[in-house]
Design an enzyme around this catalytic site. Structure first.
Site, short mmCIF file in Angstrom:
data_model
loop_
_atom_site.label_atom_id
_atom_site.label_comp_id
_atom_site.label_asym_id
_atom_site.label_seq_id
_atom_site.Cartn_x
_atom_site.Cartn_y
_atom_site.Cartn_z
N SER A 73 1.04 -1.15 -0.06
CA SER A 73 -0.02 0.06 0.06
C SER A 73 0.89 1.16 0.02
O SER A 73 2.10 1.27 0.38
CB SER A 73 -0.92 -0.13 1.17
OG SER A 73 -1.45 1.38 1.57
N TYR A 119 -2.26 -0.61 10.33
CA TYR A 119 -2.44 -1.31 9.02
C TYR A 119 -1.23 -0.95 8.07
O TYR A 119 -0.56 -1.53 7.18
CB TYR A 119 -3.74 -0.86 7.99
CG TYR A 119 -3.75 -1.02 6.67
CD1 TYR A 119 -4.19 -2.36 6.27
CD2 TYR A 119 -3.53 -0.23 5.67
CE1 TYR A 119 -4.25 -2.70 4.94
CE2 TYR A 119 -3.57 -0.40 4.29
CZ TYR A 119 -3.91 -1.83 3.87
OH TYR A 119 -3.91 -1.97 2.61
N1 LIG Z 1 -8.93 -1.60 -1.34
C1 LIG Z 1 -7.94 -0.62 -1.05
O1 LIG Z 1 -8.25 0.50 -0.96
C2 LIG Z 1 -6.68 -0.96 -1.20
C3 LIG Z 1 -5.53 0.20 -1.10
C4 LIG Z 1 -4.05 -0.57 -1.11
C5 LIG Z 1 -4.06 -1.84 -0.89
N2 LIG Z 1 -4.83 -2.59 -0.90
C6 LIG Z 1 -4.47 -4.19 -0.74
O2 LIG Z 1 -4.95 -4.94 -1.87
C7 LIG Z 1 -5.30 -6.21 -1.46
C8 LIG Z 1 -6.58 -6.85 -1.75
O3 LIG Z 1 -7.38 -5.70 -1.18
P1 LIG Z 1 -9.01 -5.66 -1.68
O4 LIG Z 1 -9.50 -4.17 -1.67
O5 LIG Z 1 -9.29 -6.47 -3.10
O6 LIG Z 1 -9.82 -6.17 -0.59
P2 LIG Z 1 -11.14 -7.13 -0.41
O7 LIG Z 1 -11.84 -7.22 -1.56
O8 LIG Z 1 -11.43 -7.06 1.06
O9 LIG Z 1 -10.44 -8.62 -0.41
C9 LIG Z 1 -9.53 -9.03 0.37
C10 LIG Z 1 -9.16 -10.72 -0.28
O10 LIG Z 1 -8.21 -11.34 0.89
C11 LIG Z 1 -8.81 -12.61 1.17
N3 LIG Z 1 -8.27 -12.74 2.83
C12 LIG Z 1 -8.40 -12.14 3.61
N4 LIG Z 1 -7.90 -12.71 4.72
C13 LIG Z 1 -7.63 -14.12 4.39
C14 LIG Z 1 -7.20 -15.17 4.89
N5 LIG Z 1 -6.78 -15.27 6.08
N6 LIG Z 1 -7.04 -16.30 4.19
C15 LIG Z 1 -6.96 -16.14 2.93
N7 LIG Z 1 -7.60 -15.25 2.23
C16 LIG Z 1 -7.86 -14.11 2.97
C17 LIG Z 1 -10.26 -12.29 1.28
O11 LIG Z 1 -10.76 -13.45 1.23
P3 LIG Z 1 -12.60 -13.89 1.65
O12 LIG Z 1 -13.15 -13.05 0.70
O13 LIG Z 1 -12.65 -15.09 1.20
O14 LIG Z 1 -12.39 -13.35 3.07
C18 LIG Z 1 -10.27 -11.69 0.07
O15 LIG Z 1 -10.40 -12.35 -1.21
C19 LIG Z 1 -5.16 -6.31 0.07
O16 LIG Z 1 -3.66 -6.91 0.39
C20 LIG Z 1 -5.04 -4.92 0.64
O17 LIG Z 1 -4.20 -4.53 1.80
C21 LIG Z 1 -6.03 -2.46 -0.96
#
Ligand SMILES: NC(=O)c1ccc[n+]([C@@H]2O[C@H](COP(=O)([O-])OP(=O)(O)OC[C@H]3O[C@@H](n4cnc5c(N)ncnc54)[C@H](OP(=O)(O)O)[C@@H]3O)[C@@H](O)[C@H]2O)c1
Length: 275
Positions: free
Chosen positions: A142, A155
């Site tokens: 991030s 975070y």
């Molecule tokens: N969205 C943002 O603003 C943002 C910004 C910068 C970076 N990021 C990073 O981008 C990545 C993806 O984020 P996103 O926005 O796509 O979030 P999201 O839609 O909430 O998806 C998170 C994913 O992580 C999986 N996950 C969480 N805990 C897990 C575990 N213990 N074992 C296996 N899978 C697990 C979830 O699986 P389930 O659905 O099955 O729980 C889901 O597939 C993350 O690393 C986040 O930190 C996000």
């Protein structure tokens, strides 16, 4: 690496960025192992993508919790069978709010999922990756790893840890076939951000990207093998200035501090493990 030559493990495939990345990977001819916790979401995505990837060697799904030894061992076993050469550590859990409200449960979930699990999963898959003529590990971090923003202390710390891990490991593996890369999105339009974080991002003028834009950047990282990239030139410039003179940047966060103090806590919906 050419996408058509990749066999990818994609964690967090059931989420916003993960599912958009999975769609692009399949479209570009990659083989993909989708990994997530939510069986329903993962199976729905697998059946949607199945139309473009008719056999299981192209596309398969594994429902596991990456924070467990058993979950990571299951990924390793399937990764060996699929001759995997790319690992995308994308799964993560959010954390936003005043640090005075940080609970032990949420802090541990963030450290375990965002830092410990990708470190241990990478270590677990390294023997498989090192056997390949070319291999890549892409860690999704991030912008908040390089710019500390009020409300994201815990975070941001997990993502800064992931960045440090990526940099050391990249140097450690420099004479092997494995490239280690770190990708730093800014805010992305997914369910990751609860109502409070979304309001905070709006009030503070943080830019938010679509999942398609972020997924395209991940695909570009596979192709280019670039060691590190972020999104947004303002954020990249700010990160460099912050590294050079962090104290001088502190004054830029008054607006964020005030927003954090005035947001009603009733907007908070913690993103816990799904049922
Ligand atoms: N969205 C943002 O603003 C943002 C910004 C910068 C970076 N990021 C990073 O981008 C990545 C993806 O984020 P996103 O926005 O796509 O979030 P999201 O839609 O909430 O998806 C998170 C994913 O992580 C999986 N996950 C969480 N805990 C897990 C575990 N213990 N074992 C296996 N899978 C697990 C979830 O699986 P389930 O659905 O099955 O729980 C889901 O597939 C993350 O690393 C986040 O930190 C996000």
């Amino acid at each position: 690496m050419k996408l058509s030559q990749t066999s990818v493990v994609l964690t967090g495939a059931s989420g916003g960025i993960g599912s958009a990345t999975a769609r692009l990977l399949i479209h570009e001819g990659a083989k993909v192992l989708l990994v997530g916790r939510s069986k329903d979401k993962l199976m729905k995505l697998a059946s949607e993508l199945g139309a473009g990837a008719s056999d299981r060697s192209r596309l398969d799904a594994l429902v596991v919790d990456i924070t467990t030894d058993a979950g990571r061992a299951a990924i390793r076993d399937v990764a060996q069978a699929r001759n995997v050469n790319v690992l995308i550590n994308n799964a993560g859990v959010p954390g936003f709010g005043p640090s005075i409200e940080l609970s032990s449960v949420d802090a541990q979930a963030m450290v375990n999922t965002n830092l410990l699990a990708p470190m241990l999963l990478t270590s677990c898959l390294l023997p498989q990756l090192m056997k390949q003529p070319r291999a890549q590990v892409i860690n999704v971090g991030s912008t908040l790893a390089r710019i500390g923003v009020p409300g994201f202390a815990a975070y941001g710390a997990t993502k800064a840890g992931l960045r440090a891990f990526s940099e050391s490991l990249r140097r450690e593996l420099a004479e092997t076939s494995v490239k280690v890369q770190y990708f730093a999105p800014r805010a992305v339009d997914t369910q990751f951000n609860d109502a409070r974080a979304t309001t905070f991002n709006t009030v503070t003028g943080s830019r938010t990207d679509s999942v398609d834009k972020v997924a395209a950047a991940i695909i570009e990282m596979i192709r280019s093998e670039r060691i590190e990239r972020g999104i947004g030139w303002i954020e990249q410039l700010a990160a460099r200035l912050n590294a050079l003179c962090p104290g001088a940047m502190d004054g830029a966060f008054t607006k964020h501090r005030h927003a954090l103090q005035t947001l009603p806590s009733s907007l908070t919906q913690l993103n816990r493990k799904p049922s």
